[in-house]
Design a protein around this motif. Sequence first.
Motif, PDB file in Angstrom:
ATOM      1  N   HIS A 268       0.705  -1.292  -0.042  1.00  0.00           N
ATOM      2  CA  HIS A 268      -0.070   0.160  -0.162  1.00  0.00           C
ATOM      3  C   HIS A 268       0.660   1.187   0.015  1.00  0.00           C
ATOM      4  O   HIS A 268       0.310   2.348  -0.415  1.00  0.00           O
ATOM      5  CB  HIS A 268      -0.862  -0.095   1.161  1.00  0.00           C
TER       6      HIS A 268
ATOM      7  N   THR B  47       1.594   1.907  -3.473  1.00  0.00           N
ATOM      8  CA  THR B  47       0.403   2.120  -4.029  1.00  0.00           C
ATOM      9  C   THR B  47       0.152   3.614  -4.096  1.00  0.00           C
ATOM     10  O   THR B  47      -0.207   4.394  -4.759  1.00  0.00           O
ATOM     11  CB  THR B  47      -0.956   1.308  -3.513  1.00  0.00           C
ATOM     12  N   ASP B  48       0.191   4.232  -2.751  1.00  0.00           N
ATOM     13  CA  ASP B  48       0.168   5.635  -2.277  1.00  0.00           C
ATOM     14  C   ASP B  48       1.015   6.432  -3.351  1.00  0.00           C
ATOM     15  O   ASP B  48       0.592   7.533  -4.060  1.00  0.00           O
ATOM     16  CB  ASP B  48       0.618   5.963  -1.007  1.00  0.00           C
TER      17      ASP B  48
ATOM     18  N   LEU C 218      -0.182   6.635  -6.960  1.00  0.00           N
ATOM     19  CA  LEU C 218      -1.407   7.401  -6.996  1.00  0.00           C
ATOM     20  C   LEU C 218      -0.883   9.023  -6.882  1.00  0.00           C
ATOM     21  O   LEU C 218      -1.373   9.964  -7.537  1.00  0.00           O
ATOM     22  CB  LEU C 218      -2.650   7.148  -6.031  1.00  0.00           C
TER      23      LEU C 218
ATOM     24  N   ASN D 288      -8.064  -0.172  -7.763  1.00  0.00           N
ATOM     25  CA  ASN D 288      -9.303  -0.625  -6.944  1.00  0.00           C
ATOM     26  C   ASN D 288      -9.545   0.785  -5.973  1.00  0.00           C
ATOM     27  O   ASN D 288     -10.561   0.828  -5.579  1.00  0.00           O
ATOM     28  CB  ASN D 288      -8.997  -1.618  -6.207  1.00  0.00           C
ATOM     29  N   ARG D 289      -8.555   1.480  -5.756  1.00  0.00           N
ATOM     30  CA  ARG D 289      -8.874   2.712  -4.861  1.00  0.00           C
ATOM     31  C   ARG D 289      -9.107   3.840  -5.836  1.00  0.00           C
ATOM     32  O   ARG D 289     -10.144   4.432  -5.274  1.00  0.00           O
ATOM     33  CB  ARG D 289      -7.434   3.094  -4.364  1.00  0.00           C
ATOM     34  N   GLU D 290      -8.764   4.185  -7.048  1.00  0.00           N
ATOM     35  CA  GLU D 290      -9.002   5.183  -7.747  1.00  0.00           C
ATOM     36  C   GLU D 290      -9.034   4.728  -9.171  1.00  0.00           C
ATOM     37  O   GLU D 290      -8.462   5.086 -10.029  1.00  0.00           O
ATOM     38  CB  GLU D 290      -8.001   6.232  -7.612  1.00  0.00           C
TER      39      GLU D 290
ATOM     40  N   LEU E 110      -3.990  -2.623  -6.959  1.00  0.00           N
ATOM     41  CA  LEU E 110      -4.355  -1.879  -5.494  1.00  0.00           C
ATOM     42  C   LEU E 110      -4.710  -0.316  -5.982  1.00  0.00           C
ATOM     43  O   LEU E 110      -5.999   0.067  -5.399  1.00  0.00           O
ATOM     44  CB  LEU E 110      -3.344  -2.154  -4.498  1.00  0.00           C
ATOM     45  N   ALA E 111      -4.016   0.230  -6.602  1.00  0.00           N
ATOM     46  CA  ALA E 111      -4.041   1.646  -6.939  1.00  0.00           C
ATOM     47  C   ALA E 111      -5.386   1.691  -7.938  1.00  0.00           C
ATOM     48  O   ALA E 111      -6.226   2.469  -7.567  1.00  0.00           O
ATOM     49  CB  ALA E 111      -2.859   2.035  -8.156  1.00  0.00           C
TER      50      ALA E 111
ATOM     51  N   ASP F  29      -8.071  -8.884  -3.741  1.00  0.00           N
ATOM     52  CA  ASP F  29      -8.107  -7.707  -4.578  1.00  0.00           C
ATOM     53  C   ASP F  29      -8.313  -7.929  -5.706  1.00  0.00           C
ATOM     54  O   ASP F  29      -9.001  -6.826  -6.520  1.00  0.00           O
ATOM     55  CB  ASP F  29      -6.790  -6.993  -4.360  1.00  0.00           C
TER      56      ASP F  29
END
Length: 270
Positions: free
Chosen positions: A77, A80-81, A84, A112-114, A109-110, A207
């Motif tokens: 993560h 991933t931050d 983004l 899925n978040r945005e 992961l990226a 995920d």
Amino acid sequence: MEPARASELLRRNNVVVTGDPDGPTMMFAHGFGCSQEAWRLVAPQFENDHRVVRFDHVGAGGSDLTAYDAGKYDSLHGYTDDVLDLLDALSLDDVIFVGHSVSAMIGVLAANREPQRFRQLVLMGPSPRYIDDGAYRGGFGRDDIEGLLDSLDANYLGWSAAFAPVIMGVPERPELGAELVESFCRVDPTIARQFARVTFLSDNRRDLSAVNVPTHVIQSSEDVIAPIEVGRYVHEAIAGSRLTVLAATGHLPILSAADELGEAIRRGLL
């Protein structure tokens, strides 16, 4: 994002932007032990008609090593931050994210978040879990992974020399194995040890079903790190995804079969 903050982030990850500034954007993300240089034979194939973004994960290549925070990067993560953040710093949406190995899961992961940031995911040699678990076959037993990590902890340079040619998977081209050894050896051993544990002990199977961005899974025909069964698992778990199996062998066709990989990526672009 304020220009000063954006500039700081781009410097932190050694971001390089090339190609057609008016074309769709492709972001290339490298795997464990590598840097953006691993994409040098593939990414230029898209520069005539795409804006191409390459970067180094913090701790790799020309990234800012002082930005490495063991707490932040104790899971995927943290990386991933960063992805983004970079898209925000460059004011990018509708991005084609091309992730190799562990960066394939970082891309998942990226997205899925945005999801609005992404047009498509291209996952090269992905593995959501390296350790076998019941009916799931990741390619390694838990003892295998623990032994690998113990060896890495005890003698990182020796581990690199022994394991990199196996990962490359093309013994008839020893110069590529030597290049990967050199790449591994440029990474700070402390950072490499932590990134290896985060990579090889991760479990991102849950995920995959959440991905709603069009996805193209690309898999080598033989890969000791991410066997073909794993590529098929990822393909089946992501609804509507496409699977391409290359004739190439090994975990790094980005170096050993760049033309074949580039053609496969282009054929799958939306």
